[in-house]
Design a protein around this motif. Sequence first.
Motif, PDB file in Angstrom:
ATOM      1  N   THR A   1      17.257  -8.980   5.670  1.00 15.82           N
ATOM      2  CA  THR A   1      17.159  -9.363   4.213  1.00 15.82           C
ATOM      3  C   THR A   1      16.876  -8.145   3.619  1.00 15.82           C
ATOM      4  O   THR A   1      16.374  -7.058   3.998  1.00 15.82           O
ATOM      5  N   ALA A   2      17.035  -8.276   2.253  1.00 16.29           N
ATOM      6  CA  ALA A   2      16.747  -6.842   1.514  1.00 16.29           C
ATOM      7  C   ALA A   2      15.328  -6.428   1.452  1.00 16.29           C
ATOM      8  O   ALA A   2      14.655  -5.215   1.433  1.00 16.29           O
ATOM      9  N   ARG A   3      14.481  -7.581   1.722  1.00 18.45           N
ATOM     10  CA  ARG A   3      12.931  -7.341   1.451  1.00 18.45           C
ATOM     11  C   ARG A   3      12.400  -6.691   2.638  1.00 18.45           C
ATOM     12  O   ARG A   3      11.835  -5.702   2.618  1.00 18.45           O
ATOM     13  N   ALA A   4      13.239  -6.717   3.756  1.00 17.80           N
ATOM     14  CA  ALA A   4      12.756  -6.306   5.181  1.00 17.80           C
ATOM     15  C   ALA A   4      13.156  -4.741   5.147  1.00 17.80           C
ATOM     16  O   ALA A   4      12.485  -3.803   5.807  1.00 17.80           O
ATOM     17  N   ALA A   5      14.197  -4.195   4.363  1.00 14.93           N
ATOM     18  CA  ALA A   5      14.428  -2.877   4.093  1.00 14.93           C
ATOM     19  C   ALA A   5      13.774  -2.226   3.294  1.00 14.93           C
ATOM     20  O   ALA A   5      13.785  -1.049   3.276  1.00 14.93           O
ATOM     21  N   GLU A   6      12.940  -2.666   2.381  1.00 14.41           N
ATOM     22  CA  GLU A   6      11.998  -1.961   1.651  1.00 14.41           C
ATOM     23  C   GLU A   6      10.789  -1.541   2.215  1.00 14.41           C
ATOM     24  O   GLU A   6      10.248  -2.142   3.260  1.00 14.41           O
ATOM     25  N   PRO A   7      10.009  -0.471   1.845  1.00 18.68           N
ATOM     26  CA  PRO A   7       8.751  -0.292   2.443  1.00 18.68           C
ATOM     27  C   PRO A   7       7.893  -1.281   2.190  1.00 18.68           C
ATOM     28  O   PRO A   7       7.948  -2.007   1.108  1.00 18.68           O
ATOM     29  N   ILE A   8       6.994  -1.514   2.973  1.00 19.47           N
ATOM     30  CA  ILE A   8       5.879  -2.503   3.016  1.00 19.47           C
ATOM     31  C   ILE A   8       4.688  -1.825   2.727  1.00 19.47           C
ATOM     32  O   ILE A   8       4.179  -0.941   3.421  1.00 19.47           O
TER      33      ILE A   8
ATOM     34  N   ASP B   1       0.274  -1.458  -6.368  1.00 23.01           N
ATOM     35  CA  ASP B   1       1.449  -2.456  -6.059  1.00 23.01           C
ATOM     36  C   ASP B   1       1.483  -2.650  -4.574  1.00 23.01           C
ATOM     37  O   ASP B   1       2.808  -2.821  -4.182  1.00 23.01           O
ATOM     38  N   ILE B   2       0.491  -2.778  -4.023  1.00 26.45           N
ATOM     39  CA  ILE B   2       0.514  -3.007  -2.456  1.00 26.45           C
ATOM     40  C   ILE B   2       1.153  -4.432  -2.133  1.00 26.45           C
ATOM     41  O   ILE B   2       1.094  -5.541  -2.958  1.00 26.45           O
ATOM     42  N   ASP B   3       1.838  -4.599  -1.005  1.00 25.09           N
ATOM     43  CA  ASP B   3       2.113  -5.984  -0.529  1.00 25.09           C
ATOM     44  C   ASP B   3       1.030  -6.701   0.242  1.00 25.09           C
ATOM     45  O   ASP B   3       0.874  -7.974  -0.211  1.00 25.09           O
ATOM     46  N   TYR B   4       0.293  -5.949   1.273  1.00 28.65           N
ATOM     47  CA  TYR B   4      -0.700  -6.621   1.580  1.00 28.65           C
ATOM     48  C   TYR B   4      -1.917  -5.567   1.723  1.00 28.65           C
ATOM     49  O   TYR B   4      -2.048  -4.484   1.700  1.00 28.65           O
ATOM     50  N   VAL B   5      -3.442  -6.306   1.688  1.00 26.80           N
ATOM     51  CA  VAL B   5      -4.434  -5.570   1.933  1.00 26.80           C
ATOM     52  C   VAL B   5      -5.087  -5.808   3.167  1.00 26.80           C
ATOM     53  O   VAL B   5      -5.291  -6.891   3.674  1.00 26.80           O
ATOM     54  N   ILE B   6      -5.698  -4.624   3.672  1.00 24.36           N
ATOM     55  CA  ILE B   6      -6.551  -4.635   5.081  1.00 24.36           C
ATOM     56  C   ILE B   6      -8.004  -4.822   4.241  1.00 24.36           C
ATOM     57  O   ILE B   6      -8.359  -3.738   4.028  1.00 24.36           O
TER      58      ILE B   6
ATOM     59  N   HIS C   1       5.221  -1.969  12.232  1.00 20.86           N
ATOM     60  CA  HIS C   1       6.468  -2.045  11.440  1.00 20.86           C
ATOM     61  C   HIS C   1       7.107  -0.676  11.054  1.00 20.86           C
ATOM     62  O   HIS C   1       6.061  -0.055  10.280  1.00 20.86           O
ATOM     63  N   GLU C   2       8.253  -0.031  10.844  1.00 20.29           N
ATOM     64  CA  GLU C   2       8.542   1.010  10.682  1.00 20.29           C
ATOM     65  C   GLU C   2       8.457   1.320   9.160  1.00 20.29           C
ATOM     66  O   GLU C   2       8.485   2.572   8.580  1.00 20.29           O
ATOM     67  N   GLY C   3       8.559   0.260   8.417  1.00 18.88           N
ATOM     68  CA  GLY C   3       8.518   0.115   7.080  1.00 18.88           C
ATOM     69  C   GLY C   3       7.383   0.448   6.282  1.00 18.88           C
ATOM     70  O   GLY C   3       7.171   0.439   4.995  1.00 18.88           O
ATOM     71  N   VAL C   4       6.281   0.344   7.064  1.00 20.16           N
ATOM     72  CA  VAL C   4       4.731   0.428   6.594  1.00 20.16           C
ATOM     73  C   VAL C   4       4.530   1.503   5.826  1.00 20.16           C
ATOM     74  O   VAL C   4       4.589   2.518   6.533  1.00 20.16           O
ATOM     75  N   ARG C   5       3.831   1.602   4.556  1.00 24.32           N
ATOM     76  CA  ARG C   5       3.497   2.739   3.862  1.00 24.32           C
ATOM     77  C   ARG C   5       1.950   2.569   3.487  1.00 24.32           C
ATOM     78  O   ARG C   5       1.919   1.510   2.947  1.00 24.32           O
ATOM     79  N   ILE C   6       1.058   3.240   3.715  1.00 21.84           N
ATOM     80  CA  ILE C   6      -0.371   3.136   3.282  1.00 21.84           C
ATOM     81  C   ILE C   6      -0.240   3.739   2.053  1.00 21.84           C
ATOM     82  O   ILE C   6      -0.155   4.999   1.896  1.00 21.84           O
ATOM     83  N   THR C   7      -0.337   2.890   0.716  1.00 16.93           N
ATOM     84  CA  THR C   7      -0.440   3.500  -0.499  1.00 16.93           C
ATOM     85  C   THR C   7      -1.727   3.594  -1.259  1.00 16.93           C
ATOM     86  O   THR C   7      -1.578   4.079  -2.476  1.00 16.93           O
ATOM     87  N   ALA C   8      -2.712   3.036  -0.533  1.00 20.35           N
ATOM     88  CA  ALA C   8      -3.998   3.125  -1.325  1.00 20.35           C
ATOM     89  C   ALA C   8      -5.006   2.832  -0.342  1.00 20.35           C
ATOM     90  O   ALA C   8      -4.942   1.714   0.542  1.00 20.35           O
ATOM     91  N   ILE C   9      -5.972   3.317  -0.377  1.00 25.46           N
ATOM     92  CA  ILE C   9      -7.411   3.238   0.372  1.00 25.46           C
ATOM     93  C   ILE C   9      -8.547   3.286  -0.531  1.00 25.46           C
ATOM     94  O   ILE C   9      -8.841   3.880  -1.704  1.00 25.46           O
ATOM     95  N   ALA C  10      -9.612   2.539  -0.083  1.00 29.69           N
ATOM     96  CA  ALA C  10     -10.900   2.635  -0.808  1.00 29.69           C
ATOM     97  C   ALA C  10     -12.084   2.376   0.166  1.00 29.69           C
ATOM     98  O   ALA C  10     -11.971   1.841   1.312  1.00 29.69           O
ATOM     99  N   ASP C  11     -12.946   3.120  -0.130  1.00 33.37           N
ATOM    100  CA  ASP C  11     -14.350   2.973   0.543  1.00 33.37           C
ATOM    101  C   ASP C  11     -15.621   3.367  -0.226  1.00 33.37           C
ATOM    102  O   ASP C  11     -15.301   3.817  -1.182  1.00 33.37           O
ATOM    103  N   LEU C  12     -16.603   2.748   0.256  1.00 40.46           N
ATOM    104  CA  LEU C  12     -17.955   3.259  -0.757  1.00 40.46           C
ATOM    105  C   LEU C  12     -18.214   4.720  -0.516  1.00 40.46           C
ATOM    106  O   LEU C  12     -18.887   5.153  -1.585  1.00 40.46           O
ATOM    107  N   PHE C  13     -18.052   5.281   0.717  1.00 42.24           N
ATOM    108  CA  PHE C  13     -18.329   6.766   0.727  1.00 42.24           C
ATOM    109  C   PHE C  13     -17.289   7.745   0.715  1.00 42.24           C
ATOM    110  O   PHE C  13     -16.198   7.419   1.378  1.00 42.24           O
ATOM    111  N   PRO C  14     -17.270   8.839  -0.147  1.00 40.55           N
ATOM    112  CA  PRO C  14     -16.282   9.742  -0.399  1.00 40.55           C
ATOM    113  C   PRO C  14     -15.792  10.391   0.998  1.00 40.55           C
ATOM    114  O   PRO C  14     -14.413  10.697   1.327  1.00 40.55           O
ATOM    115  N   TYR C  15     -16.696  10.626   2.009  1.00 38.33           N
ATOM    116  CA  TYR C  15     -16.315  11.361   3.242  1.00 38.33           C
ATOM    117  C   TYR C  15     -15.474  10.609   3.716  1.00 38.33           C
ATOM    118  O   TYR C  15     -14.703  11.048   4.611  1.00 38.33           O
ATOM    119  N   GLN C  16     -15.799   9.134   3.789  1.00 41.79           N
ATOM    120  CA  GLN C  16     -14.873   8.162   4.661  1.00 41.79           C
ATOM    121  C   GLN C  16     -13.591   8.438   4.209  1.00 41.79           C
ATOM    122  O   GLN C  16     -12.408   8.290   5.115  1.00 41.79           O
TER     123      GLN C  16
END
Length: 429
Positions: A34-41, A112-117, A63-78
């Motif tokens: 599917t076209a969706r599978a070919a796009e970055p996740i 614009d993430i697809d899923y969040v951890i 999955h080879e299409g995964v891209r980590i595009t946003a992260i958050a934490d309470l502590f800047p050092y993390q």
Amino acid sequence: MDTPKHVVTRRDFVKHNTAAAVAVSAFSILPSQTARAAEPIKVGVIGVGGRGKAAAEDAIRAHEGVRITAIADLFPYQIETAKIRLAKSDQHLTDDQCFAGFDAYKEVLASDIDYVILTTPPVFRPMMLEAAVAAGKHVFMEKPAAVDAPGIRRVIAAGEAAKKKGLSIVAGTQRRHEPNYRENIQRIHEGALGEIQFARALWCTGPIAYRKKLPEMSEMEYQIRNWYHYLWLSGDHLVEQHVHNLDIIVWAMQKYPVKAYGVGGRAWQQWGNIWDHHAVDFEFDNGVHLFSLASQFPRPENGSRVNEFIHGTKATTNCQGNIWGETLWNFEGERVRPYIQEHVNLIESIINNKGINEAESCALSTMTAILGRTAEYEGREVTWEEAFNSDQVLCEVPQAFVDWKPVPVPVPGGFEFTGQEGWKADTDE
């Protein structure tokens, strides 16, 4: 005999878990026709401590299409350590993709993430799951689902809202994604053990690392950096860790206990305010008992036990791929890496609109642990209905960050308020 207020019938249980059944090869490439599978996740991570960084890497391997595009934490050092570690997996984040502070999770969910951890301390899980579903994001959430009954009810409600939106939710009860466990549980359901007589569950291991308090730390930072050791943040060892064992037993039983009685305390640990040993007798509506042991203190190298056993009239099983007695069976299929497999299954569900949703199963397994903890803390028998409908909130989030108060140490029959000083492990780990 009391029955749970939140009733889950055998038919509902089977239907729920059958719908969640997905592919079991941890190392195969997911469908890409599917076209969706070919796009970055695009994946966001909220809470990039040790578990959060590991979960991000598991998603990358899934999955080879995964891209980590946003992260958050309470502590800047993390944030900084996460950027360095993720760069080793060819995931390079810019400053405008990284957010720190109590409200940083909102920035991740607004991207614009697809899923969040979701891998923050468990007390934040209900609030952040609700926010993720409201934002229309698919979710991987670590266990436990919450630290108290009101939080459990919020998670169940968020799971229902996710279903209406067609969102997928996978929880960190990763054994449900292992083919050896899945086939073993299926054989139990098909009667391989005969009539179930009783069950045992154990999570008895060594202590968890503790960070000493540095002069520049506020009490809030100190406790959150040691979140595992504080009741309001983790829910206690019985809830945070032993939930894995309890999840397997209720999965096999296809029901939840109707009452519990337990004992426990602090025999060794002198920091934080959780207990270091627990013993709970859970009882199901058919008279079957689950004997539960959990502890964390120093022990010899061969002294740890983390397992489950179910005993029937025909056979006994360890639930992970072996049955012995009148029925003999040993799993011969492929073993997979469950921490990766749960992300494989979530991504496949997102791509193919399967709607996998483990919010309720994780919530009710967590509620089983909360039932046991309540019986221990109160020093009496407690019913599921009483525990599930409790209004006791361990922490009002985020109000706690405004009007912080000392944290109580639980004792049988009530709470004993103490100071936070005491012996601390001399380590910065």
